[in-house]
Design an enzyme around this catalytic site. Structure first.
Site, PDB file in Angstrom:
ATOM      1  N   ASP A  67     -35.975  69.907  -7.400  1.00  0.00           N
ATOM      2  CA  ASP A  67     -37.030  70.741  -6.814  1.00  0.00           C
ATOM      3  C   ASP A  67     -37.861  70.008  -5.771  1.00  0.00           C
ATOM      4  O   ASP A  67     -37.769  68.792  -5.624  1.00  0.00           O
ATOM      5  CB  ASP A  67     -37.929  71.322  -7.918  1.00  0.00           C
ATOM      6  CG  ASP A  67     -38.194  70.328  -9.049  1.00  0.00           C
ATOM      7  OD1 ASP A  67     -38.110  69.110  -8.805  1.00  0.00           O
ATOM      8  OD2 ASP A  67     -38.480  70.768 -10.169  1.00  0.00           O
ATOM      9  N   ASN A 136     -44.598  73.810 -21.165  1.00  0.00           N
ATOM     10  CA  ASN A 136     -44.353  75.246 -21.406  1.00  0.00           C
ATOM     11  C   ASN A 136     -42.854  75.574 -21.483  1.00  0.00           C
ATOM     12  O   ASN A 136     -42.470  76.728 -21.469  1.00  0.00           O
ATOM     13  CB  ASN A 136     -45.026  76.095 -20.315  1.00  0.00           C
ATOM     14  CG  ASN A 136     -44.465  75.797 -18.918  1.00  0.00           C
ATOM     15  OD1 ASN A 136     -43.515  75.032 -18.763  1.00  0.00           O
ATOM     16  ND2 ASN A 136     -45.068  76.412 -17.909  1.00  0.00           N
ATOM     17  N   HIS A 138     -40.557  74.658 -19.236  1.00  0.00           N
ATOM     18  CA  HIS A 138     -39.833  74.816 -17.962  1.00  0.00           C
ATOM     19  C   HIS A 138     -38.824  73.697 -17.752  1.00  0.00           C
ATOM     20  O   HIS A 138     -38.992  72.582 -18.249  1.00  0.00           O
ATOM     21  CB  HIS A 138     -40.787  74.989 -16.769  1.00  0.00           C
ATOM     22  CG  HIS A 138     -41.503  73.757 -16.303  1.00  0.00           C
ATOM     23  ND1 HIS A 138     -42.757  73.793 -15.739  1.00  0.00           N
ATOM     24  CD2 HIS A 138     -41.168  72.445 -16.285  1.00  0.00           C
ATOM     25  CE1 HIS A 138     -43.140  72.582 -15.394  1.00  0.00           C
ATOM     26  NE2 HIS A 138     -42.193  71.742 -15.727  1.00  0.00           N
ATOM     27  N   GLU A 143     -40.228  78.514 -14.477  1.00  0.00           N
ATOM     28  CA  GLU A 143     -41.304  78.751 -15.421  1.00  0.00           C
ATOM     29  C   GLU A 143     -40.903  79.835 -16.438  1.00  0.00           C
ATOM     30  O   GLU A 143     -39.929  80.568 -16.210  1.00  0.00           O
ATOM     31  CB  GLU A 143     -42.570  79.188 -14.656  1.00  0.00           C
ATOM     32  CG  GLU A 143     -43.072  78.179 -13.620  1.00  0.00           C
ATOM     33  CD  GLU A 143     -43.797  76.968 -14.222  1.00  0.00           C
ATOM     34  OE1 GLU A 143     -43.517  76.592 -15.373  1.00  0.00           O
ATOM     35  OE2 GLU A 143     -44.656  76.407 -13.521  1.00  0.00           O
TER      36      GLU A 143
HETATM   37  C1  F6R Z   1     -39.331  67.529 -11.984  1.00  0.00           C
HETATM   38  C2  F6R Z   1     -39.126  68.775 -12.712  1.00  0.00           C
HETATM   39  C3  F6R Z   1     -39.982  69.163 -13.869  1.00  0.00           C
HETATM   40  C4  F6R Z   1     -40.407  67.989 -14.751  1.00  0.00           C
HETATM   41  C5  F6R Z   1     -41.325  68.475 -15.863  1.00  0.00           C
HETATM   42  C6  F6R Z   1     -41.828  67.320 -16.708  1.00  0.00           C
HETATM   43  O1  F6R Z   1     -38.390  67.408 -10.937  1.00  0.00           O
HETATM   44  O2  F6R Z   1     -38.292  69.526 -12.346  1.00  0.00           O
HETATM   45  O3  F6R Z   1     -39.294  70.106 -14.659  1.00  0.00           O
HETATM   46  O4  F6R Z   1     -39.270  67.376 -15.286  1.00  0.00           O
HETATM   47  O5  F6R Z   1     -42.410  69.134 -15.310  1.00  0.00           O
HETATM   48  O6  F6R Z   1     -42.656  66.514 -15.929  1.00  0.00           O
HETATM   49  P1  F6R Z   1     -43.179  65.117 -16.446  1.00  0.00           P
HETATM   50  O7  F6R Z   1     -41.977  64.231 -16.544  1.00  0.00           O
HETATM   51  O8  F6R Z   1     -44.129  64.638 -15.393  1.00  0.00           O
HETATM   52  O9  F6R Z   1     -43.814  65.352 -17.765  1.00  0.00           O
END
Ligand code: F6R
Length: 245
Positions: A67, A136, A138, A143
């Site tokens: 992303d 959450n 995702h 989301e």
């Molecule tokens: C990042 C991504 C997100 C993160 C998720 C966890 O490229 O796609 O899904 O993996 O938000 O983020 P952290 O590792 O910061 O807790």
């Protein structure tokens, strides 16, 4: 689905990095799907260390990031392109032209999503995808409520995701409200997936993941349908679940 427990963040990072390194040594032309955020930083540090000590080469590896924030240029210190260059790509012998991150500042965002989806397919798909998980549920920036059929697309970030990521920005108001993300069906087409879960702040999400039926309300639940998923979770993240590894 295989679950590997690690005693802490460092061990989780080492185990995941060792696995990726072995894969790369066995398949030097691997298509690697990468994540950003806090969770994979330790993996990238281990990959760099191994490259320096053992010379594992990335010359023929292609990477595809999950992303990118909408509106940020690749030079913005908060963009995921900047993150990847600084935390990994600049320190290994990868061909930067083979590293792919969606263009969050493209003029035609919808076209960009289609281009990215096509790019992955034309390169033969992702062999090994690294994933983190949002509190959450995702995956990527898909989301809760995202269709399991989704492909690379533009998404609105939930307030909780923006708040979670505000730690990297000068203020919450500067966190973009949208992102381009690989879709859930894009992620599910990966031949193999490693899901990383670390820290007490993910314990609730991980426990939900373990008991949750497959449901679009909790995007990560779809991973239970994938034939080749390994979860590497540390003890703090596993605090609320009882599993036999
Ligand atoms: C990042 C991504 C997100 C993160 C998720 C966890 O490229 O796609 O899904 O993996 O938000 O983020 P952290 O590792 O910061 O807790």
């Amino acid at each position: 689905m295989k679950i590997v427990e690690a005693k802490d963040y460092n061990e989780m990072s080492r185990k995941a990095a060792d696995y990726i390194i072995k894969k790369i040594q066995n398949s030097p032309k691997l298509n690697l799907g990468l994540a950003t955020g806090g969770t994979p930083v330790g993996i990238y540090q281990n990959l760099i260390k191994d490259h320096q000590l053992n010379g594992t080469s990335y010359t023929h590896i292609a990477t595809f990031n999950l992303d990118e924030y909408v509106g940020l240029s690749p030079e913005s210190p908060n963009s995921y392109r900047f993150y990847m260059n600084h935390k990994l790509f600049n320190h290994i012998d990868i061909n930067i032209g083979k590293t792919h991150v969606p263009h969050g500042n493209a003029h035609h965002l919808h076209e960009e999503c289609l281009r990215y989806e096509r790019l992955i397919a034309e390169n033969g798909g992702i062999d090994l995808q690294i994933l983190g998980i949002g509190a959450n549920g995702h995956i990527g920036f898909n989301e809760p409520g995202t269709s399991f059929q989704s492909i690379t697309n533009i998404v609105d970030l939930t307030p909780s995701t923006r708040e979670a990521n505000a730690r990297y920005f000068p203020s919450l108001s500067e966190v973009p409200t949208q992102a381009i993300t690989m879709g859930i069906s894009t992620i599910m087409k990966s031949k193999e997936i490693i899901l990383l879960v670390s820290g007490e702040n993910k314990a609730e999400a991980f426990s939900k993941f373990m008991i949750q039926e497959i449901d679009e309300k909790f995007p990560a639940s779809i991973l239970k349908n994938h034939p080749c998923v390994t979860i590497i979770a540390d003890t703090a993240a596993m605090k609320k679940v009882k599993v036999h590894c």
